[in-house]
Design a protein around this motif. Structure first.
Motif, short mmCIF file in Angstrom:
data_model
loop_
_atom_site.label_atom_id
_atom_site.label_comp_id
_atom_site.label_asym_id
_atom_site.label_seq_id
_atom_site.Cartn_x
_atom_site.Cartn_y
_atom_site.Cartn_z
N UNK A 11 0.82 -1.20 0.00
CA UNK A 11 0.00 0.00 0.00
C UNK A 11 0.86 1.26 0.00
N UNK A 12 2.05 1.17 -0.56
CA UNK A 12 2.95 2.32 -0.58
C UNK A 12 2.32 3.50 -1.31
N UNK A 13 1.45 3.21 -2.28
CA UNK A 13 0.77 4.28 -2.99
C UNK A 13 -0.08 5.12 -2.06
N UNK A 14 -0.76 4.47 -1.11
CA UNK A 14 -1.57 5.21 -0.14
C UNK A 14 -0.67 6.07 0.75
N UNK A 15 0.48 5.52 1.14
CA UNK A 15 1.42 6.28 1.97
C UNK A 15 1.88 7.54 1.25
N UNK A 16 2.16 7.42 -0.03
CA UNK A 16 2.64 8.57 -0.80
C UNK A 16 1.55 9.62 -0.94
N UNK A 17 0.32 9.18 -1.22
CA UNK A 17 -0.80 10.12 -1.34
C UNK A 17 -1.07 10.81 -0.01
N UNK A 67 -9.11 17.10 0.41
CA UNK A 67 -10.32 16.31 0.16
C UNK A 67 -10.17 15.37 -1.02
N UNK A 68 -9.58 15.88 -2.10
CA UNK A 68 -9.38 15.06 -3.30
C UNK A 68 -8.46 13.88 -3.00
N UNK A 69 -7.37 14.13 -2.29
CA UNK A 69 -6.41 13.07 -2.00
C UNK A 69 -6.95 12.07 -0.98
N UNK A 70 -7.77 12.54 -0.05
CA UNK A 70 -8.39 11.62 0.92
C UNK A 70 -9.33 10.65 0.21
N UNK A 71 -10.15 11.17 -0.70
CA UNK A 71 -11.06 10.30 -1.45
C UNK A 71 -10.30 9.27 -2.29
N UNK A 72 -9.19 9.71 -2.88
CA UNK A 72 -8.36 8.78 -3.66
C UNK A 72 -7.77 7.70 -2.76
N UNK A 78 -9.64 0.47 -0.24
CA UNK A 78 -10.66 -0.55 -0.49
C UNK A 78 -10.22 -1.51 -1.59
N UNK A 79 -9.57 -0.98 -2.60
CA UNK A 79 -9.09 -1.80 -3.70
C UNK A 79 -8.07 -2.83 -3.21
N UNK A 80 -7.12 -2.39 -2.40
CA UNK A 80 -6.09 -3.31 -1.92
C UNK A 80 -6.63 -4.33 -0.92
N UNK A 81 -7.59 -3.93 -0.10
CA UNK A 81 -8.18 -4.89 0.83
C UNK A 81 -8.94 -5.97 0.06
N UNK A 266 0.48 6.68 -8.98
CA UNK A 266 -0.84 6.11 -9.29
C UNK A 266 -0.82 5.35 -10.60
N UNK A 267 -0.17 5.89 -11.62
CA UNK A 267 -0.15 5.24 -12.93
C UNK A 267 0.59 3.92 -12.89
#
Length: 379
Positions: A11-17, A67-72, A78-81, A266-267
């Motif tokens: 979930x490193x992507x979430x950490x970066x966001x 807000x935008x980054x929290x929603x992402x 959810x996707x990773x879980x 993200x990409x």
């Protein structure tokens, strides 16, 4: 059941966001708190106008960006879980068969909240060390007396503690609902592989189109991530170029750095997941004689229109945001340059985006070509 740290590290992507979101919010909110505390010391008309503009800017940037980054981050979590549950459905099914309840299993998913905690902590620390420079930048025209950086424990808790606790709770709750399915479905590792491979001899133009459509429909989350990456690239690159004239070169560098980090993270994570999710489909296509470029086009090509749509949205977003900031927020501030849409910069950014995006797509096409049919089928 113990969920390993290795699984959570995906979930490193979430950490970066989370890091980017908290970094931006810490800068502007900490500055807002400190400047509000010295409002009574601002006595000039120009200083009051700049004060109102900067406070409004801090609120807008924190709300929109945060807000935008929290929603992402929520979508990505959810996707990773879901992916973890799908990949370990047999083990989870055995635990349920042994009598473990959904709650007992789901509570172990608290580990996924660590990614948010790590990202928020890192973002806050980076921002706090940068705050003195940011304060000097914001007061470069010396509209206000010298502003000192203060530590605000409540703000720290709101930006680090609250998101970490909320995402941990979200991970447990979402996992609980995803586990509410029959044990039999988990044990047999039920998957949705709706794609059927047609032999090459039947000629396959319609098949390849159907495969592309089914690939997109089966994983709509990837559409969001890929469009979001293009959105970040478009908005942040164009906005940073405008910031050289509207604000400063330092602000421009900060914006473009955050934008590129979000866009590429993200990409790359999205395309890696797309290829991994479709390895068996790609292997079967190769068995039936489809070429590497046909496999790549069928699996990856369908996401291309969504990336360009994200680019268009990013272009509109940055123009509207900057136009509002100049004509509404900073309307009473003297010597603020006029802002108009920069068509030349838009075209340059689009060309860079197309070259970068197609280069990344080519790299993943090569990755598809190197897939071993034997290793895929033995998984």
């Amino acid at each position: 059941m113990v969920i390993g740290i290795k699984a959570a590290m995906k979930l490193i992507g979430i950490s970066i966001i989370a890091c980017c979101a908290v970094f931006v919010c810490t800068l502007f909110l900490n500055y807002n708190i400190d400047i509000v505390a010295m409002k009574s010391e601002i006595i000039t008309v120009a200083g009051v106008a700049m004060y109102n503009a900067q406070v409004s800017t801090g609120k807008v940037v924190s709300a929109v960006s945060g807000g935008c980054l929290v929603m992402t981050s929520i979508v990505m979590l959810m996707f990773y879980i879901k992916n973890y549950i799908d990949a370990h459905s047999k083990e989870l099914g055995i635990l349920k068969a042994l009598g473990y309840s959904n709650v007992e299993i789901a509570k172990h998913f608290w580990v996924f909240g660590l990614s948010v905690f790590i990202g928020c902590t890192l973002g806050y620390l980076l921002a706090f060390f940068y705050l003195p420079s940011f304060y000097a930048l914001q007061n470069a025209e010396h509209y206000f007396p010298e502003i000192n950086v203060h530590f605000h424990p409540l703000l720290t808790f709101c930006l680090v503690g609250v998101p970490s606790l909320c995402f941990t709770a979200l991970a447990i709750i979402y996992a609980y609902f995803k586990l509410k399915q029959p044990v039999f479905n988990l044990l047999k590792e039920k998957r949705e592989y709706k794609t059927k491979v047609i032999r090459k001899e039947t000629k396959d133009i319609s098949f390849l189109k159907d495969l592309t459509i089914n690939t997109i429909r089966s994983r709509k989350t990837f559409v969001f991530f890929i469009a979001f990456s293009a959105f970040c690239f478009s908005a942040m690159v164009q906005m940073s170029m405008s910031m050289k004239n509207l604000s400063s070169e330092t602000m421009a560098i900060m914006i473009i750095s955050i934008g590129l980090i979000l866009a590429f993270t993200t990409l790359l994570l999205s395309l890696s997941s797309v290829v991994k999710e479709n390895t068996k489909t790609i292997a079967m296509m190769m068995v039936f004689g489809y070429k590497q470029n046909e496999c790549s086009k069928a699996v990856l090509g369908g996401y291309r229109p969504f990336s360009y749509f994200g680019f268009i949205l990013g272009t509109i977003y940055q123009y509207v945001l900057l136009k509002i900031m100049v004509t509404v927020v900073f309307v009473d501030v003297e010597n603020v340059p006029e802002y108009n849409f920069d068509f030349k910069m838009c075209v340059i950014t689009l060309i860079i985006f197309i070259l970068t995006y197609e280069l990344v797509m080519y790299a993943y096409s090569r990755r598809i070509q190197k897939l071993s049919i034997k290793s895929v089928m033995l998984e």
